[in-house]
Design a protein around this motif. Structure first.
Motif, short mmCIF file in Angstrom:
data_model
loop_
_atom_site.label_atom_id
_atom_site.label_comp_id
_atom_site.label_asym_id
_atom_site.label_seq_id
_atom_site.Cartn_x
_atom_site.Cartn_y
_atom_site.Cartn_z
N GLU A 97 47.76 38.44 39.08
CA GLU A 97 47.91 39.69 39.83
C GLU A 97 46.94 40.74 39.30
OE1 GLU A 97 50.32 37.92 38.52
OE2 GLU A 97 51.33 37.16 40.32
N GLU A 98 46.74 40.78 37.97
CA GLU A 98 45.81 41.75 37.40
C GLU A 98 44.39 41.49 37.87
OE1 GLU A 98 47.46 42.99 33.02
OE2 GLU A 98 46.90 40.89 33.26
N ASP A 152 44.04 42.44 41.43
CA ASP A 152 43.94 43.90 41.58
C ASP A 152 42.50 44.38 41.33
OD1 ASP A 152 46.59 44.32 42.24
OD2 ASP A 152 47.23 44.78 40.18
N HIS A 153 41.89 43.88 40.26
CA HIS A 153 40.51 44.28 39.95
C HIS A 153 39.56 43.88 41.08
CE1 HIS A 153 40.75 45.99 35.95
NE2 HIS A 153 41.52 44.99 35.54
N ALA A 213 40.26 43.37 44.24
CA ALA A 213 40.51 44.18 45.43
C ALA A 213 39.93 45.58 45.26
CB ALA A 213 42.01 44.26 45.71
N ARG A 214 40.07 46.17 44.06
CA ARG A 214 39.55 47.51 43.83
C ARG A 214 38.03 47.53 43.98
NH1 ARG A 214 41.77 48.85 38.71
NH2 ARG A 214 43.77 48.54 39.75
N ALA A 270 47.56 51.61 46.93
CA ALA A 270 46.10 51.59 46.87
C ALA A 270 45.57 52.78 47.65
CB ALA A 270 45.57 50.30 47.49
N ARG A 330 46.21 42.03 49.27
CA ARG A 330 45.55 43.28 48.86
C ARG A 330 44.41 43.68 49.78
NH1 ARG A 330 47.91 40.74 44.95
NH2 ARG A 330 48.67 41.82 43.08
#
Ligand SMILES: [Zn+2]
Ligand SMILES: [Zn+2]
Lengths: 444, 444
Positions: A118-119, A122-123, A125-126, A154, A204
């Motif tokens: 998940e981490e 997240d990176h 997707a960002r 987000a 995401r």
């Protein structure tokens, strides 16, 4: 797998678009000459690509004694593609136009210990939102599109930089990847097993199609579409980094193999009972020509060398490369020793695959450059017989940007073309006379 | 090379005919299911093959709740094909029907010293005339055909056994072959360099098309059309004899490479700085798993073994095979040692090519059989990771006859189909509505 007539139609569409990207603007007549396809086939394929909004008509050229020929070019101001290179310590994302030029970049650092799926998702997707949510000249955010608000929490970005649609995003993750299932089967660095990464990313980044693959295959399609392998029938892309692989591009298309794992050349045996490898075998190619293997050559030849940068393998290789260029005898000996193994391994590829071209890519190749290649060509010439070798060029990659991000974006482009082909075929079956644009066509 | 739509049409014609040979008689519906092609495409291709006289309509089968389905089969009573296996000490020729069944055989011995190209060509021509000039039940010679008297001094035979036309003859010669030019580039045993063998043979056998290739590629197409590789997308055919090679059959077609030399796996490196090889390098696969390499394992493990047949390598290997089947510990140790190297080499093929199937063929494999294969599978399972290996079967060749002669005849069949395709395409360009039979069509 067996090739069908739809495969060949898709491959022809790839081949024509590759040549248009290389030659834009170009006439249908010149495309027919460059691809070996008939003018009628080229005209049909160009018509499909125009209908998909990937091309534009860009004027006419005079032809000797005939009527002016229409020119087509890539619609570089149209849709965009995203390529994501997930490496061990950072996520690097690039935004491309349809001619595969870089429009924007973004990076996210992966800190030590940040290895939960998940981490990492997240990176990724960002970083993707960073390039798709701002214009080419940076900063300004596009208005949010109703109905695609992004994941909770987000920032409200739209997935459409500068109002230009994103045809798709390709994501390269290290290790074994199940492309069809969108699963990271095994990523040793993060101890991942069967992580459904594509699902985590789709949650995401719901706005555009996403594709998962690995760095070796991304580098190979990058060379095929935009690098030294373009226009060659059979090519091998040797990738030299911490790990090592050899992507096979045969008949103008990536050879994937029965379980999508072809190209694991780094773990073929060069010295039975030789150096131990992390895969459990001994004497694998990778143990001699991957970055740690080259550092070990240095240690074996000059244990106290000032070229060492303890704990920093890439700094050590950079120092080695600089010293070799300055004629340092230890550095040159390390390059010769590396070339002895790499040349033997490349001669094996010439023997078995007999390609037209071998492209040597990856950060280790970029650092050691022509010093390494010259030594390798000499070893290969001593080992391979004249006949196959005469047919094989050995060159450094000429891609100036990140080849993994480029290749990942190329996968997104290929998938768009092949989905569009499937939609056009369905349309034909329903009785439509002409292939039509797909639901994902980029025309606003 | 780049694939064109004509290539794919030819490949589809091959695929359909392969399935008809395997399933004859068969309905168009079952062919569509077996090949993945549409029923319309299959119907067109079957129509072409009927027009070429390669197939016949053989009746109808009831279909559940529908009208009866027409069945087609290979016209086994129609034309014939010739396959020639030129080995070091003899020429072996087989005559085939269109279903690739053997109708007749002939041999000519090559005596020591008989190595002039004209002498070898004479032997080949005599053996070919022996099978094409007599009927299936032997002895009776066909009447000479006016205008094709054969070379001066040769017996007046027609090149048409039993009045049945010969579609073509494929000739396999050892060493490097330039197929397009019909030249034996290098045959070490006879010290041949750039011998225009096809021209010498055409002078002696003017009645039918001739094709030159080498034993490795012949074995590979034999497996693809008639053996364990049939129906598989990606296959590797490992050939174990005095020499060693690995033919690549990718996407249902032979991978030839840039200079038609792919598959020289015997001279890829398994043990850098290992056993010297006649190619000038060290540690080549062939030095450990070719017949002389296996004899050397025996000498290393049991110098005074009674299994040795001095000066007769194949008798030694036959003795070794018998002893292994009887549980002899020395013979089993030699097989284990051979499997250690062969398994490592095959694991390399799994890593790099990731095929669906690896077929182990050649006279050494036939002798050592499942004893060797079982040991090899264990070594490969220890060396290759689960994912590519799970996709790869490793099997012995199941072709009961001479695979080189079969493959050589298959090349003649492929060439006939592809020439016929070119003629049909030319016909379509001239405005003919349907592909027509070619000038070489076997209908009398
Ligand atoms: Zn390894
Ligand atoms: Zn060798």
């Amino acid at each position: 797998m067996r090739r069908t007539s739809r495969d060949i139609r898709t491959a022809n569409r790839y081949g024509v678009l590759r040549q248009i990207i290389a030659r834009s603007p170009v006439s249908r007549q010149d495309l027919a000459a460059a691809t070996g396809l008939s003018l009628a086939t080229v005209a049909t394929l160009v018509g499909e690509l125009l209908a998909l909004g990937l091309l534009t008509e860009v004027g006419f050229e005079e032809s000797a004694g005939g009527r002016p020929r229409g020119l087509v070019g890539v619609d570089a101001g149209g849709a965009t593609l995203v390529g994501v290179d997930v490496a061990e310590t950072r996520v690097h994302v690039e935004l491309f136009d349809l001619a595969l030029n870089v429009l924007d970049r973004a990076d996210e650092e992966l800190r030590p210990g940040e290895s939960a799926p998940e981490e990492v998702a997240d990176h990724i997707a960002r970083a993707v939102r960073a390039v798709t949510g701002r214009t080419r000249d940076g900063g300004q955010e596009a208005a949010a599109v109703p109905g695609s608000p992004g994941p909770p929490g987000a920032p409200e970005r739209s997935g459409r930089g500068d109002g230009r649609p994103v045809l798709g995003a390709g994501v390269s993750v290290p290790g074994q990847v199940d492309r069809e299932g969108g699963v990271s089967v095994h990523a040793p660095r993060w101890d991942w097993h069967d992580v459904p990464l594509l699902r985590l990313l789709s949650e995401r980044l719901p706005d555009h199609p996403l594709h998962l693959d690995n760095p070796l295959r991304a580098c190979t399609v990058a060379e095929l579409w935009s690098g030294a392998a373009r226009g060659h029938g059979d090519a091998v892309v040797v990738s030299l980094g911490t790990g090592v692989g050899a992507g096979l591009a045969l008949g103008g298309a990536l050879h994937r193999g029965a379980t999508d794992s072809a190209g694991a050349w780094g773990h073929t045996t060069l010295a039975l009972d030789g150096r131990p490898c992390h895969c459990g075998n001994r004497g694998c190619v990778e143990t001699y020509v991957g970055a740690p293997g080259i550092v070990r050559h240095l240690r074996d030849l000059a244990p106290g060398s000032p070229l060492f940068r303890p704990g920093d393998q890439s700094a050590t290789l950079a120092a080695l490369a600089r010293a070799a260029r300055d004629g340092d005898p230890v550095a040159l000996a390390v390059i010769r020793e590396t070339a002895r193994f790499l040349g033997a391994g490349i001669a094996d590829l010439v023997h078995l695959v007999n390609p037209e071209i071998i492209v040597v890519s990856g950060w280790v190749a970029r650092l050691l450059g022509e010093e390494l290649l010259t030594a390798v060509r000499e070893v290969v010439a001593r080992r391979a017989p004249a006949r196959p070798l005469a047919g094989t060029e050995i060159v450094l990659s000429t891609i100036p940007t990140n080849p993994v991000a480029l290749g990942a974006a190329t996968f997104a482009l290929e998938r768009h073309l092949s989905d569009a082909g499937a939609a056009a075929a369905a349309e034909r079956r329903r009785g439509g006379a002409r292939p039509a644009a797909t639901p994902r066509a980029p025309r606003p």
